[in-house]
Design an enzyme around this catalytic site. Structure first.
Site, PDB file in Angstrom:
ATOM      1  N   GLU A 174      14.344  78.469 135.075  1.00  8.14           N
ATOM      2  CA  GLU A 174      13.112  78.077 135.756  1.00  8.14           C
ATOM      3  C   GLU A 174      12.893  76.603 135.458  1.00  8.14           C
ATOM      4  OE1 GLU A 174      10.103  81.796 136.324  1.00  8.14           O
ATOM      5  OE2 GLU A 174      10.027  80.805 134.368  1.00  8.14           O
ATOM      6  N   GLU A 217      20.227  83.286 129.221  1.00  7.50           N
ATOM      7  CA  GLU A 217      20.134  82.632 127.913  1.00  7.50           C
ATOM      8  C   GLU A 217      18.681  82.595 127.443  1.00  7.50           C
ATOM      9  OE1 GLU A 217      22.413  78.976 127.622  1.00  7.50           O
ATOM     10  OE2 GLU A 217      23.636  79.554 129.358  1.00  7.50           O
TER      11      GLU A 217
END
Length: 428
Positions: A174, A217
């Site tokens: 994001e 991640e």
């Protein structure tokens, strides 16, 4: 193929004469932009069949033969010497071309700024013959499970140029970073998962992707089993659609390694669920950290050795950087940021600042230092033919599935020459 390190007084003409090739062959294969101004310590590859090995202190005919997977008798016969001949340091031995084994190779390609530039397209076309998978980075998951697509135009045509298979990379990015909150939503919300997997399967089957690669991640530490269960669910859906599934894993050296990068990445589960995994064995030296090698061989091998206790060797892809960094000293945490550069750019910089290149044999990595016009000291760590050959030797020694590159668009011609010289690349 000969790896040669430039010495004081060397020129392209003296090197070409010594190895019986033309200057243009050396210039072309190394993509030398300043062939008449070589840098001491610069590494080039020389296109000959086989290679020459110069005896080092502590060597014996046995240790050299073992290193190159030959018998002592074979090595002695090839060089027309007795197996009892004492070897002097610097003595030149010819090593014949060695048999190649098959491996898989993957390279990420990341269109930036919303466009797939012609320069990056051309690089991807040029390298696709050396790849099993061309991995488009990345399809970003939205919080409702839909996907934000990268520029995908031409990826199938580019991959087809070299018979590489397109890979669809899915991330929890994001903005400019991986999102822990988004990762938790993806691995815990079944409705989001159903929407996501529908989008992935439809996109992959309609657009010709062969592999779906999850690079999640910064997952929360308590989401480890949630992530494993999501991958099991994804694997079932993707297998039904005839698609492979792979994952990216942070470089761990133990099962209980602490830190948000590591704790939710379960090596054993990924090894059981995925068709293959990519170990992200790079970024020891990174932009916001102190100056050090990006992928030091000794640290990379520690990760591989742990991974092999949890994951079959035939599923492990070694991660490899195609870049280095230029750090300005002194390093101040939170304030100092190194600039990235390609191996070719590192050589050009060393030439510009008149710096000789050194080599760290423990890390298997080249480096140099210089002072800029403001009197500030810089340290540069990067990759060269020696460092990448050391990684290829590790792949052979550990019998791994192959290698994965982050990322295309950074010039490192010797890598591709040596990859082709060492291996046969699997095509699906």
């Amino acid at each position: 193929m000969q790896i040669y390190v430039i010495q004081p007084g060397d020129s392209i003409f003296t090197i070409s004469n010594a190895f019986g090739v033309t200057p243009n062959e050396i210039i072309s294969i190394n993509e030398l932009d300043a062939p008449n101004n070589l840098v001491v310590g610069q590494t080039i590859v020389i296109p000959i069949v086989g290679q020459y090995y110069f005896v080092q202190p502590g060597d014996s005919l046995f240790t050299i033969a073992n290193r190159f997977q030959l018998s002592v008798q074979q090595l002695a016969e090839i060089n027309q010497i007795s197996i009892y001949t004492p070897l002097q340091v610097g003595f030149r031995l010819y090593i014949p071309e060695l048999p190649k084994r098959e491996i898989s190779s993957l390279a990420y390609v990341e269109p930036l700024g919303g466009t797939f530039s012609e320069t990056l397209k051309n690089e991807a076309r040029q390298r696709s013959p050396y790849l099993t998978y061309l991995a488009l980075f990345s399809f970003r998951v939205n919080r409702d499970g839909t996907l934000d697509r990268p520029p995908t135009n031409s990826i199938q045509e580019i991959a087809a140029t070299g018979n590489a298979s397109p890979t669809l990379v899915v991330t929890n990015l994001e903005g400019d970073s991986f999102s822990t909150d988004l990762a938790r939503i993806i691995v815990t919300d079944t409705a989001v998962q159903d929407t996501l997997l529908d989008e992935i399967v439809n996109t992959a089957t309609e657009e010709g992707y062969r592999d779906v690669h999850f690079d999640f991640e910064f997952l929360p530490r308590d989401a480890r089993e949630n992530y494993n269960n999501f991958l099991r669910k994804a694997k079932a859906r993707l297998s039904e659609a005839g698609l492979l599934m792979s994952t990216a894993l942070a470089p761990k050296t133990s099962a209980d390694q602490q830190g948000i990068l590591y704790e939710a990445h379960d090596y054993r589960a990924h090894g059981e669920i995925a068709d293959f995994v990519v170990l992200m064995t790079y970024e020891w030296g990174y932009s916001a950290g102190p100056a050090m090698p990006v992928s030091p061989l000794n640290e990379v091998e520690r990760v591989i050795d742990y991974a092999l206790t949890e994951i079959p060797a035939e599923k492990i892809m070694l991660g490899q950087n195609l870049y280095g960094y230029d750090w300005t000293l002194p390093f101040v945490a939170g304030e100092s940021f190194a600039r990235s550069l390609s191996p070719q750019q590192a050589i050009a910089l060393a030439r510009e600042v008149n710096a000789a290149i050194s080599y760290d044999y423990t890390a298997q990595a080249p480096h140099f230092s210089y002072y800029d016009e403001n009197g500030r000291q810089h340290v540069v760590w990067f990759e060269d033919a020696r460092s990448i050959q050391a990684k290829f030797d590790l792949i052979k020694r550990k019998n791994l599935r192959g290698i994965s590159y982050w990322k295309l668009g950074l010039s490192f011609p010797q890598n591709w020459v040596l990859l082709d010289n060492n291996f046969i690349i699997t095509k699906l």
